[in-house]
Design a protein around this motif. Structure first.
Motif, PDB file in Angstrom:
ATOM      1  N   THR A 306      -2.047 -39.466  10.338  1.00 47.64           N
ATOM      2  CA  THR A 306      -1.306 -38.886   9.219  1.00 47.64           C
ATOM      3  C   THR A 306      -2.110 -37.780   8.556  1.00 47.64           C
ATOM      4  O   THR A 306      -1.565 -36.723   8.211  1.00 47.64           O
ATOM      5  CB  THR A 306      -0.946 -39.973   8.187  1.00 47.64           C
ATOM      6  N   VAL A 307      -3.408 -38.013   8.375  1.00 47.22           N
ATOM      7  CA  VAL A 307      -4.287 -36.996   7.782  1.00 47.22           C
ATOM      8  C   VAL A 307      -4.243 -35.718   8.617  1.00 47.22           C
ATOM      9  O   VAL A 307      -4.068 -34.609   8.085  1.00 47.22           O
ATOM     10  CB  VAL A 307      -5.740 -37.521   7.694  1.00 47.22           C
ATOM     11  N   GLU A 308      -4.394 -35.859   9.934  1.00 45.22           N
ATOM     12  CA  GLU A 308      -4.377 -34.684  10.800  1.00 45.22           C
ATOM     13  C   GLU A 308      -3.001 -34.028  10.803  1.00 45.22           C
ATOM     14  O   GLU A 308      -2.894 -32.789  10.806  1.00 45.22           O
ATOM     15  CB  GLU A 308      -4.775 -35.052  12.227  1.00 45.22           C
ATOM     16  N   TYR A 309      -1.951 -34.850  10.780  1.00 49.82           N
ATOM     17  CA  TYR A 309      -0.604 -34.295  10.781  1.00 49.82           C
ATOM     18  C   TYR A 309      -0.372 -33.412   9.557  1.00 49.82           C
ATOM     19  O   TYR A 309       0.150 -32.292   9.670  1.00 49.82           O
ATOM     20  CB  TYR A 309       0.458 -35.402  10.818  1.00 49.82           C
ATOM     21  N   ILE A 310      -0.735 -33.895   8.369  1.00 46.93           N
ATOM     22  CA  ILE A 310      -0.523 -33.135   7.130  1.00 46.93           C
ATOM     23  C   ILE A 310      -1.237 -31.792   7.206  1.00 46.93           C
ATOM     24  O   ILE A 310      -0.679 -30.738   6.857  1.00 46.93           O
ATOM     25  CB  ILE A 310      -1.022 -33.935   5.914  1.00 46.93           C
ATOM     26  N   ARG A 311      -2.470 -31.804   7.686  1.00 47.46           N
ATOM     27  CA  ARG A 311      -3.236 -30.555   7.803  1.00 47.46           C
ATOM     28  C   ARG A 311      -2.596 -29.609   8.817  1.00 47.46           C
ATOM     29  O   ARG A 311      -2.497 -28.404   8.573  1.00 47.46           O
ATOM     30  CB  ARG A 311      -4.676 -30.872   8.195  1.00 47.46           C
ATOM     31  N   CYS A 312      -2.173 -30.164   9.941  1.00 45.97           N
ATOM     32  CA  CYS A 312      -1.571 -29.339  10.992  1.00 45.97           C
ATOM     33  C   CYS A 312      -0.248 -28.741  10.520  1.00 45.97           C
ATOM     34  O   CYS A 312       0.046 -27.571  10.793  1.00 45.97           O
ATOM     35  CB  CYS A 312      -1.375 -30.193  12.243  1.00 45.97           C
ATOM     36  N   ALA A 313       0.551 -29.518   9.807  1.00 43.31           N
ATOM     37  CA  ALA A 313       1.839 -29.032   9.306  1.00 43.31           C
ATOM     38  C   ALA A 313       1.636 -27.898   8.305  1.00 43.31           C
ATOM     39  O   ALA A 313       2.361 -26.883   8.344  1.00 43.31           O
ATOM     40  CB  ALA A 313       2.619 -30.176   8.658  1.00 43.31           C
ATOM     41  N   ARG A 314       0.658 -28.058   7.428  1.00 46.77           N
ATOM     42  CA  ARG A 314       0.384 -26.996   6.450  1.00 46.77           C
ATOM     43  C   ARG A 314      -0.077 -25.717   7.145  1.00 46.77           C
ATOM     44  O   ARG A 314       0.339 -24.609   6.789  1.00 46.77           O
ATOM     45  CB  ARG A 314      -0.672 -27.469   5.457  1.00 46.77           C
ATOM     46  N   SER A 315      -0.931 -25.872   8.144  1.00 44.65           N
ATOM     47  CA  SER A 315      -1.451 -24.720   8.875  1.00 44.65           C
ATOM     48  C   SER A 315      -0.333 -23.991   9.621  1.00 44.65           C
ATOM     49  O   SER A 315      -0.260 -22.750   9.593  1.00 44.65           O
ATOM     50  CB  SER A 315      -2.532 -25.177   9.852  1.00 44.65           C
ATOM     51  N   LEU A 316       0.539 -24.747  10.274  1.00 49.46           N
ATOM     52  CA  LEU A 316       1.634 -24.124  11.020  1.00 49.46           C
ATOM     53  C   LEU A 316       2.637 -23.454  10.092  1.00 49.46           C
ATOM     54  O   LEU A 316       3.194 -22.401  10.420  1.00 49.46           O
ATOM     55  CB  LEU A 316       2.343 -25.164  11.880  1.00 49.46           C
ATOM     56  N   THR A 317       2.883 -24.041   8.939  1.00 44.94           N
ATOM     57  CA  THR A 317       3.797 -23.431   7.964  1.00 44.94           C
ATOM     58  C   THR A 317       3.242 -22.094   7.495  1.00 44.94           C
ATOM     59  O   THR A 317       3.974 -21.096   7.384  1.00 44.94           O
ATOM     60  CB  THR A 317       4.015 -24.366   6.769  1.00 44.94           C
ATOM     61  N   SER A 318       1.951 -22.077   7.234  1.00 43.62           N
ATOM     62  CA  SER A 318       1.306 -20.830   6.815  1.00 43.62           C
ATOM     63  C   SER A 318       1.357 -19.797   7.932  1.00 43.62           C
ATOM     64  O   SER A 318       1.640 -18.607   7.700  1.00 43.62           O
ATOM     65  CB  SER A 318      -0.149 -21.112   6.424  1.00 43.62           C
ATOM     66  N   ARG A 319       1.106 -20.247   9.156  1.00 45.08           N
ATOM     67  CA  ARG A 319       1.128 -19.341  10.299  1.00 45.08           C
ATOM     68  C   ARG A 319       2.534 -18.788  10.536  1.00 45.08           C
ATOM     69  O   ARG A 319       2.692 -17.608  10.875  1.00 45.08           O
ATOM     70  CB  ARG A 319       0.644 -20.087  11.547  1.00 45.08           C
ATOM     71  N   ALA A 320       3.552 -19.610  10.337  1.00 40.62           N
ATOM     72  CA  ALA A 320       4.935 -19.164  10.559  1.00 40.62           C
ATOM     73  C   ALA A 320       5.272 -17.963   9.687  1.00 40.62           C
ATOM     74  O   ALA A 320       6.002 -17.058  10.105  1.00 40.62           O
ATOM     75  CB  ALA A 320       5.903 -20.308  10.291  1.00 40.62           C
ATOM     76  N   ASN A 321       4.737 -17.941   8.478  1.00 38.45           N
ATOM     77  CA  ASN A 321       5.030 -16.841   7.552  1.00 38.45           C
ATOM     78  C   ASN A 321       4.463 -15.513   8.035  1.00 38.45           C
ATOM     79  O   ASN A 321       4.858 -14.453   7.536  1.00 38.45           O
ATOM     80  CB  ASN A 321       4.470 -17.162   6.168  1.00 38.45           C
ATOM     81  N   GLU A 322       3.543 -15.555   8.998  1.00 33.91           N
ATOM     82  CA  GLU A 322       2.936 -14.334   9.523  1.00 33.91           C
ATOM     83  C   GLU A 322       3.658 -13.819  10.767  1.00 33.91           C
ATOM     84  O   GLU A 322       3.356 -12.724  11.249  1.00 33.91           O
ATOM     85  CB  GLU A 322       1.463 -14.593   9.876  1.00 33.91           C
ATOM     86  N   LEU A 323       4.600 -14.602  11.285  1.00 33.82           N
ATOM     87  CA  LEU A 323       5.263 -14.258  12.534  1.00 33.82           C
ATOM     88  C   LEU A 323       6.537 -13.449  12.295  1.00 33.82           C
ATOM     89  O   LEU A 323       7.122 -13.506  11.210  1.00 33.82           O
ATOM     90  CB  LEU A 323       5.612 -15.533  13.304  1.00 33.82           C
ATOM     91  N   PRO A 324       7.000 -12.710  13.310  1.00 32.62           N
ATOM     92  CA  PRO A 324       8.291 -12.017  13.190  1.00 32.62           C
ATOM     93  C   PRO A 324       9.410 -13.025  12.938  1.00 32.62           C
ATOM     94  O   PRO A 324       9.326 -14.183  13.352  1.00 32.62           O
ATOM     95  CB  PRO A 324       8.454 -11.342  14.563  1.00 32.62           C
ATOM     96  N   GLN A 325      10.477 -12.570  12.292  1.00 34.92           N
ATOM     97  CA  GLN A 325      11.566 -13.458  11.900  1.00 34.92           C
ATOM     98  C   GLN A 325      12.125 -14.303  13.046  1.00 34.92           C
ATOM     99  O   GLN A 325      12.393 -15.498  12.854  1.00 34.92           O
ATOM    100  CB  GLN A 325      12.693 -12.657  11.242  1.00 34.92           C
ATOM    101  N   PRO A 326      12.317 -13.739  14.264  1.00 30.39           N
ATOM    102  CA  PRO A 326      12.867 -14.570  15.348  1.00 30.39           C
ATOM    103  C   PRO A 326      11.990 -15.767  15.709  1.00 30.39           C
ATOM    104  O   PRO A 326      12.483 -16.738  16.282  1.00 30.39           O
ATOM    105  CB  PRO A 326      12.964 -13.578  16.516  1.00 30.39           C
ATOM    106  N   LEU A 327      10.698 -15.701  15.376  1.00 38.37           N
ATOM    107  CA  LEU A 327       9.787 -16.822  15.628  1.00 38.37           C
ATOM    108  C   LEU A 327       9.503 -17.617  14.366  1.00 38.37           C
ATOM    109  O   LEU A 327       9.291 -18.833  14.420  1.00 38.37           O
ATOM    110  CB  LEU A 327       8.463 -16.303  16.206  1.00 38.37           C
ATOM    111  N   CYS A 328       9.494 -16.939  13.225  1.00 42.62           N
ATOM    112  CA  CYS A 328       9.151 -17.572  11.950  1.00 42.62           C
ATOM    113  C   CYS A 328      10.114 -18.696  11.588  1.00 42.62           C
ATOM    114  O   CYS A 328       9.697 -19.830  11.344  1.00 42.62           O
ATOM    115  CB  CYS A 328       9.139 -16.517  10.846  1.00 42.62           C
TER     116      CYS A 328
END
Length: 379
Positions: A306-328
């Motif tokens: 669960t600890v790793e999941y929360i960190r990974c989810a936050r990281s991916l959410t942040s990364r998504a905001n940097e991607l083009p809309q079709p991927l974001c």
């Protein structure tokens, strides 16, 4: 590496059952699952605060109930405790897609409670052969989208459900191919006696987890999160980010199946004498552990994931905001879908009557336990 199962292992499991009886005889339960996965300043009850099932729950659950009864899949005192799970896992799905998913779950609950891993062990040889035949028929239907002349009602139900899934994802054929792969992988685990004593070998905890993920059906459950909103990841275009997305998907699956091993421990190990559960597996791999030690280790594993999941989810959410809309947008939806899955895993299992057990060592699975009005309260 797995090792041979011996008579010492049988004796260890018998001793664990005796330890359990001593624990269960206490006036108060030993563990509280609603706080077991907390760590540092993280409280899972706060994380799940405000989480609610799909608004279309009542409408779709009635539709699925009628459908399941028509195909003979409705098991009294079993399916009625599980019919609402899809509404928790997919809170944003439209009613029609939620109903299709509910049909998949109805089939899954039916085969789990007739030829699942803890059920097959108690069947006579003829029953085990029938279970294997049921499995092979369902695999054939899933691969060919055709039923044979000796098809059972569950085969026709499976065909109906898969046709709906394929039609509903016709703009993402790669998703349906993936779903079919993980669905048939799940089906292949059915009709087998999962006990170490039956297989003659004791798996390591890591080997058990990989098998357990397939048994649990978490891979296709997570895949259905994309179908629920008709939003699909382009795994190839994600490139390096696909690695993090796959890790998030694996963590979600591990949390789902291992937390269920805690909630269903008594149903599986005590009632059905099945050792295909993380707690007995830990005892067989580490004979010096007490039952209490094994339960605490199992809880710790879920907390760690669960600890790793929360960190990974936050990281991916942040990364998504940097991607083009079709991927974001699809990546954001994917993360949200896994979050719903993790929250539903905890919330639904706390509320469900499926795992209630007289004298349970877990406070929340004792008959009569009721959750606070707001599950966000851990008090």
């Amino acid at each position: 590496m797995p090792r041979p199962y011996t008579t010492r292992d049988t004796a260890r499991l018998e001793h664990a059952a005796a330890e359990y009886r001593d624990m269960a005889s206490a006036a108060t339960p030993r563990y509280a699952l609603r706080t077991a996965f907390d760590y540092a300043r993280f409280r899972i009850a706060d994380y799940c605060a405000g989480f609610r099932p799909n608004p279309a729950a009542r409408e779709t659950e009635e539709k699925v109930r009628t459908w399941a009864q028509e195909f003979g899949l409705w098991i009294p005192d079993v399916t009625e405790h599980c019919n609402d799970l899809a509404s928790y896992l997919y809170p944003e799905a439209p009613a029609d897609r939620l109903a299709t998913i509910g049909k998949n779950f109805a089939i899954d609950w039916y085969i789990n409670d007739t030829i699942g891993r803890e059920r097959v062990a108690g069947l006579a040889p003829e029953g085990k052969r029938a279970a294997a035949l049921t499995r092979e028929h369902l695999l054939q239907v899933s691969r060919t989208l055709q039923t044979g002349p000796d098809a059972a009602p569950v085969d026709h139900a499976c065909l109906d459900m898969l046709q709906e899934l394929r039609a509903g994802s016709n703009n993402a054929p790669q998703w349906y191919t993936h779903f079919l792969s993980v669905w048939t992988g799940h089906l292949r685990t059915m009709g087998h006696d999962g006990n170490a004593s039956a297989g003659g070998t004791v798996p390591t905890a890591a080997e058990y987890l990989q098998t357990r993920i397939d048994i649990s059906g978490m891979p296709h459950t997570i895949a259905l999160g994309e179908f629920a909103t008709d939003t699909y990841l382009n795994w190839v275009a994600l490139d390096r980010d696909a690695l993090a997305a796959r890790r998030l998907r694996w963590l979600c699956a591990a949390i789902g199946c291992l937390s269920n091993d805690l909630f269903s421990f008594e149903k599986e190990f005590i009632r059905h004498r099945s050792d295909s559960n993380l707690i007995p597996v830990l005892l067989l791999n580490h004979p010096h552990l007490t039952l209490d030690d094994a339960v605490v280790r199992a809880i710790t594993r879920v907390r760690k994931h669960t600890v790793e999941y929360i960190r990974c989810a936050r990281s991916l959410t942040s990364r998504a905001n940097e991607l083009p809309q079709p991927l974001c947008m699809p990546l954001q939806e994917f993360v949200r879908a896994t979050e719903s899955c993790v929250k539903a895993t905890w919330t639904w299992q706390l509320l469900s009557q499926r795992y209630r057990f007289p004298g349970s060592i877990f406070e929340e699975t004792r008959p009569g336990w009721t959750a606070a009005t707001d599950l966000g309260s851990s008090g």
